[in-house]
Design a protein around this motif. Structure first.
Motif, short mmCIF file in Angstrom:
data_model
loop_
_atom_site.label_atom_id
_atom_site.label_comp_id
_atom_site.label_asym_id
_atom_site.label_seq_id
_atom_site.Cartn_x
_atom_site.Cartn_y
_atom_site.Cartn_z
N ILE A 1 14.42 48.56 57.88
CA ILE A 1 13.55 47.90 58.84
C ILE A 1 12.29 47.37 58.17
O ILE A 1 11.69 46.39 58.64
N VAL A 2 11.86 47.99 57.07
CA VAL A 2 10.70 47.48 56.33
C VAL A 2 11.02 46.10 55.78
O VAL A 2 10.22 45.16 55.87
N PHE A 3 12.21 45.95 55.20
CA PHE A 3 12.62 44.65 54.68
C PHE A 3 12.80 43.63 55.79
O PHE A 3 12.31 42.50 55.71
N ILE B 1 2.04 50.53 58.28
CA ILE B 1 1.42 51.74 58.85
C ILE B 1 2.47 52.61 59.52
O ILE B 1 2.51 53.83 59.32
N THR B 2 3.33 51.99 60.33
CA THR B 2 4.34 52.79 61.03
C THR B 2 5.40 53.34 60.08
O THR B 2 5.98 54.39 60.34
N ALA B 3 5.64 52.66 58.96
CA ALA B 3 6.56 53.21 57.95
C ALA B 3 6.01 54.51 57.39
O ALA B 3 6.76 55.45 57.10
N GLY B 4 4.68 54.57 57.24
CA GLY B 4 4.07 55.82 56.80
C GLY B 4 4.20 56.91 57.84
O GLY B 4 4.49 58.07 57.51
N ASN C 1 11.04 56.90 52.78
CA ASN C 1 11.00 57.20 51.35
C ASN C 1 10.13 56.18 50.62
O ASN C 1 10.36 54.96 50.72
N LEU C 2 9.11 56.66 49.89
CA LEU C 2 8.10 55.76 49.33
C LEU C 2 8.67 54.76 48.32
O LEU C 2 8.38 53.56 48.42
N PRO C 3 9.46 55.18 47.31
CA PRO C 3 10.02 54.19 46.38
C PRO C 3 10.86 53.13 47.09
O PRO C 3 10.79 51.94 46.75
N ILE C 4 11.64 53.55 48.09
CA ILE C 4 12.45 52.59 48.82
C ILE C 4 11.56 51.67 49.66
O ILE C 4 11.82 50.46 49.77
N PHE C 5 10.50 52.22 50.24
CA PHE C 5 9.53 51.41 50.97
C PHE C 5 8.95 50.32 50.08
O PHE C 5 8.85 49.15 50.49
N ALA D 1 10.81 43.02 48.14
CA ALA D 1 11.89 42.07 48.42
C ALA D 1 11.53 41.17 49.60
O ALA D 1 11.72 39.95 49.56
N ALA D 2 11.01 41.78 50.67
CA ALA D 2 10.68 41.01 51.87
C ALA D 2 9.54 40.03 51.63
O ALA D 2 9.62 38.85 51.99
#
Length: 227
Positions: free
Chosen positions: A143-145, A159-162, A167-171, A177-178
């Motif tokens: 969903i971050v991408f 912010i909401t991902a935090g 997972n931080l590396p994947i974030f 990429a995005a």
């Protein structure tokens, strides 16, 4: 129009003009880096505004502008992620409600964010829910991408991902990429076609982003169904 809304629009207009004035300055690239960083965590206007102006002024430098805009945006995303992890109940919620102008609602005892109706109606059950954290539960870091490509405020995603403890590396990889996809496409179009590309971006970019995301999520949904 209420007086409060008029004041907000006036403030946004002044910030917009202030951003654009850096395009005629020798500090244009530095301003782009700073504003790209800030927009990923708290600043209200996306860096595309200054990126477009800089590339139109120096088309041969499109790659350089897009590269630094991407790096700064990802670094700012890390700051936004940190706000979500460590300061959601104070700074994070304030930014979401007062800068991103998004209303938080209680969903089964958890504060959540209702997704725009165009996303819910176009993607249906493949989205995983009608609220942001429900979508995080379903898609996780994807969903971050995906949201990093949409017109949604990127600070809302970081912010909401935090808060969701993605997972931080994947974030970071998903963010890079995005944002690279977004900024390099915009800069390349401007480099290739100049002012007509700006008119096209202003008119259709949000629609194209949403269409791409719909197709992307539809593809993922098919893969989940098959495998």
């Amino acid at each position: 129009m209420t007086e409060e809304v008029a004041k907000q629009r006036g403030l946004i207009r002044r910030l917009y003009d202030w951003m654009l004035h850096w395009a005629d300055s020798k500090y244009g690239l530095l301003a782009l880096v700073g504003l790209s960083f800030a927009e990923s965590s708290f600043f209200p206007i996306p860096p595309d505004v200054l990126l477009i102006a800089l590339v139109l002024g120096a088309p041969t430098r499109w790659y350089n502008y897009a590269f630094w805009c991407t790096l700064a945006s990802v670094a700012g995303g890390l700051a936004g992620y940190g706000i979500g992890v460590f300061a959601w109940d104070t700074m994070g919620r304030w930014i979401v409600e007062n800068v991103a102008h998004v209303t938080l609602v209680d969903v089964n005892g958890r504060l959540d964010i209702a997704l725009p109706s165009y996303l819910v109606s176009s993607m249906g059950s493949s989205l995983g829910g009608e609220y942001l954290f429900q979508v995080y539960d379903y898609w996780n870091a994807w969903i971050v991408f995906i949201f990093g490509l949409t017109p949604l405020p990127y600070k809302l995603t970081t912010i909401t991902a935090g808060v969701a403890h993605i997972n931080l590396p994947i974030f970071l990889m998903a963010s890079f990429a995005a944002r690279a996809c977004r900024f390099f496409v915009v800069a390349w179009l401007l480099h290739k076609w100049g002012p007509p590309a700006k008119e096209f971006i202003d008119k259709y970019f949000n629609i194209l982003c949403i269409s791409f995301v719909v197709l992307l999520i539809g593809g993922f949904a098919v893969l989940k169904f098959v495998f």
